[in-house]
Design a protein around this motif. Structure first.
Motif, PDB file in Angstrom:
ATOM      1  N   ILE A  42       0.847  -1.078   0.042  1.00 18.33           N
ATOM      2  CA  ILE A  42      -0.103   0.044  -0.097  1.00 18.33           C
ATOM      3  C   ILE A  42       1.029   1.364  -0.188  1.00 18.33           C
ATOM      4  CG2 ILE A  42      -1.650   1.294   1.280  1.00 18.33           C
ATOM      5  CD1 ILE A  42      -2.678  -1.387   2.501  1.00 18.33           C
ATOM      6  N   VAL A  43       0.675   2.294  -0.834  1.00 15.70           N
ATOM      7  CA  VAL A  43       1.198   3.536  -0.780  1.00 15.70           C
ATOM      8  C   VAL A  43       0.429   4.592  -0.754  1.00 15.70           C
ATOM      9  CG1 VAL A  43       1.259   3.461  -3.451  1.00 15.70           C
ATOM     10  CG2 VAL A  43       3.119   4.833  -2.237  1.00 15.70           C
ATOM     11  N   THR A  44       0.820   5.524   0.125  1.00 21.11           N
ATOM     12  CA  THR A  44      -0.212   6.601   0.573  1.00 21.11           C
ATOM     13  C   THR A  44       0.587   7.890   0.606  1.00 21.11           C
ATOM     14  OG1 THR A  44      -2.146   7.282   1.479  1.00 21.11           O
ATOM     15  CG2 THR A  44      -0.733   5.895   2.666  1.00 21.11           C
ATOM     16  N   PHE A  45      -0.103   8.721   1.399  1.00 20.26           N
ATOM     17  CA  PHE A  45       0.322  10.043   2.185  1.00 20.26           C
ATOM     18  C   PHE A  45       1.710   9.830   2.874  1.00 20.26           C
ATOM     19  CE2 PHE A  45      -3.873  11.178   0.966  1.00 20.26           C
ATOM     20  CZ  PHE A  45      -3.692  12.397   0.790  1.00 20.26           C
ATOM     21  N   HIS A  49       3.723   2.023   2.537  1.00 17.49           N
ATOM     22  CA  HIS A  49       4.671   2.992   1.996  1.00 17.49           C
ATOM     23  C   HIS A  49       4.214   4.447   2.039  1.00 17.49           C
ATOM     24  CE1 HIS A  49       7.135  -0.457   0.646  1.00 17.49           C
ATOM     25  NE2 HIS A  49       5.925  -1.016   0.312  1.00 17.49           N
ATOM     26  N   GLY A  50       4.932   5.361   2.225  1.00 19.62           N
ATOM     27  CA  GLY A  50       4.344   6.749   2.306  1.00 19.62           C
ATOM     28  C   GLY A  50       5.190   7.590   1.383  1.00 19.62           C
ATOM     29  N   SER A  51       4.572   8.547   0.710  1.00 18.32           N
ATOM     30  CA  SER A  51       5.375   9.503  -0.188  1.00 18.32           C
ATOM     31  C   SER A  51       4.761  10.980   0.030  1.00 18.32           C
ATOM     32  CB  SER A  51       5.113   9.218  -1.714  1.00 18.32           C
ATOM     33  OG  SER A  51       5.655  10.062  -2.562  1.00 18.32           O
ATOM     34  N   GLY A  87      -3.154   1.952  -3.887  1.00 16.97           N
ATOM     35  CA  GLY A  87      -3.003   3.164  -2.998  1.00 16.97           C
ATOM     36  C   GLY A  87      -4.188   3.948  -2.434  1.00 16.97           C
ATOM     37  N   VAL A  88      -4.260   5.087  -1.516  1.00 17.63           N
ATOM     38  CA  VAL A  88      -4.864   5.871  -1.068  1.00 17.63           C
ATOM     39  C   VAL A  88      -4.753   7.176  -1.597  1.00 17.63           C
ATOM     40  CG1 VAL A  88      -6.056   6.916   0.986  1.00 17.63           C
ATOM     41  CG2 VAL A  88      -5.549   4.280   0.795  1.00 17.63           C
ATOM     42  N   LEU A  89      -5.591   7.738  -2.157  1.00 16.98           N
ATOM     43  CA  LEU A  89      -5.679   9.236  -3.065  1.00 16.98           C
ATOM     44  C   LEU A  89      -6.687   9.964  -2.933  1.00 16.98           C
ATOM     45  CD1 LEU A  89      -3.693   8.094  -6.178  1.00 16.98           C
ATOM     46  CD2 LEU A  89      -2.454   9.549  -4.495  1.00 16.98           C
ATOM     47  N   PRO A  90      -6.735  11.244  -2.992  1.00 21.40           N
ATOM     48  CA  PRO A  90      -7.817  11.910  -2.927  1.00 21.40           C
ATOM     49  C   PRO A  90      -8.492  11.934  -4.136  1.00 21.40           C
ATOM     50  CG  PRO A  90      -5.955  13.439  -2.249  1.00 21.40           C
ATOM     51  CD  PRO A  90      -5.385  11.994  -2.744  1.00 21.40           C
ATOM     52  N   SER A  91      -9.806  11.503  -4.222  1.00 19.64           N
ATOM     53  CA  SER A  91     -10.952  11.141  -5.323  1.00 19.64           C
ATOM     54  C   SER A  91     -10.592  12.422  -6.394  1.00 19.64           C
ATOM     55  CB  SER A  91     -12.367  10.775  -5.008  1.00 19.64           C
ATOM     56  OG  SER A  91     -12.670  11.868  -4.214  1.00 19.64           O
ATOM     57  N   LEU A  92     -10.850  13.393  -5.905  1.00 21.18           N
ATOM     58  CA  LEU A  92     -10.811  14.713  -6.711  1.00 21.18           C
ATOM     59  C   LEU A  92      -9.554  14.902  -7.579  1.00 21.18           C
ATOM     60  CD1 LEU A  92     -12.739  17.030  -7.570  1.00 21.18           C
ATOM     61  CD2 LEU A  92     -12.014  18.248  -5.705  1.00 21.18           C
ATOM     62  N   MET A  93      -8.355  14.496  -6.855  1.00 19.00           N
ATOM     63  CA  MET A  93      -7.124  14.598  -7.580  1.00 19.00           C
ATOM     64  C   MET A  93      -7.130  13.486  -8.595  1.00 19.00           C
ATOM     65  SD  MET A  93      -3.412  13.704  -6.074  1.00 19.00           S
ATOM     66  CE  MET A  93      -2.269  13.185  -7.305  1.00 19.00           C
TER      67      MET A  93
END
Length: 297
Positions: free
Chosen positions: A190-193, A218-220, A237-243
């Motif tokens: 998993i990769v995210t904030f 994993h964070g970035s 990954g976890v991301l802002p849907s609007l992005m």
């Protein structure tokens, strides 16, 4: 006592990297500039520059003096502007934003501000909300759009619409017929904030149950990098849907339907500033941001 001219000269010496270049700007001899700096050092009782080698560098005391003196210069400029040109903004405005804002409303907001205040120059910083809060508190920026959890004490915080967080995977990844559970998600990297941010902590916490294997998390600090890694098959990954919705890149990712236990808290961004320092520009940024704060774009 020092003069504002002394501050300007010090800034130019640092910017130009030497006394000679600064002297040329003011049409003075290098010795005259050097004598002015020496006189200022004598008044202050500190050395402003380290002269032990050929490279001109501020001492710790010199750096502290210049930082404080620049605040005085900005306060002078602000007072002059407010008294002589009420309602007309000019000069440099320092705006800090979290990266989610870069991919959503930043461009529209800045275009609006540029049209409304043509004499203003914008200096932009993109960072985590924690770092933005420190910069705002230390008067290193005028306005910041950050997560509401990070707003420093004493700052005004005008809310924007919540931004949902979703799970994403490469477009080529086969998904089950039903929403993925925490156990299903934990079988993937998993990769995210970045670590330490509220989204990272929440993702970390939902996998804390003893009956779930801990996933590689994993964070970035770069959400663009997160999206690129997900598209490349590094992990989910976890991301802002609007992005993701507003993205102009061709990286192919898709949303993962998940069970309720894997749903994440929406991000709540605010426009933050200190009214005693930046009331006018803070209100202007707030108006422009809210104008383009649409989650259905």
């Amino acid at each position: 006592m020092f003069e504002f001219k002394d501050i300007e000269i010090l800034q130019d010496i640092v910017k130009a990297g030497g006394f000679r270049a600064a002297a040329q700007k003011y049409n003075l001899s290098q010795s005259a500039i050097s004598a002015r700096v020496s006189g200022l050092e004598k008044k202050l009782g500190i050395l402003l520059f380290d002269r032990s080698n050929r490279q001109v560098r501020l001492t710790a005391g010199g750096l502290r003096f210049l930082e404080e003196a620049q605040r005085l210069s900005r306060a002078r400029d602000r007072i002059w502007q407010e008294l002589t040109h009420p309602g007309e903004l000019s000069g440099t405005v320092r705006i800090g934003v979290a990266e989610t804002i870069v991919h959503t409303l930043l461009t529209d907001m800045l275009n609006k501000l540029k049209d409304d205040f043509p004499k203003v120059r914008y200096e932009l910083s993109v960072d985590t909300s924690g770092q933005l809060a420190k910069s705002l508190e230390n008067d290193e920026m005028d306005v910041a759009i950050m997560l509401r959890e990070s707003v420093p004490q004493g700052a005004v915080a005008a809310p924007l619409k919540p931004v949902e967080l979703k799970w994403y995977c490469p477009e080529t990844m086969e998904l089950p017929d039903k929403p993925m559970s925490l156990r299903d998600l934990a079988s993937h990297a998993i990769v995210t904030f970045p670590k330490g941010t509220p989204p990272f902590r929440e993702v970390e916490s939902i996998f804390a149950a003893p009956d779930i294997s801990q996933p590689a998390l994993h964070g970035s600090a770069s959400l663009s990098t997160v999206k690129h890694l997900v598209a490349g098959g590094f992990g989910i990954g976890v991301l802002p849907s609007l992005m993701v919705k507003n993205s102009m890149w061709n990286e192919q990712i898709k949303e993962i339907p998940v069970s309720d236990e894997a749903s994440l808290t929406a991000l709540h961004f605010v426009i933050a500033y200190y009214p005693e320092r930046n009331r006018e520009i803070g209100a202007a940024v707030q108006e422009a941001a809210k104008l383009f704060d649409h989650n259905d774009r």
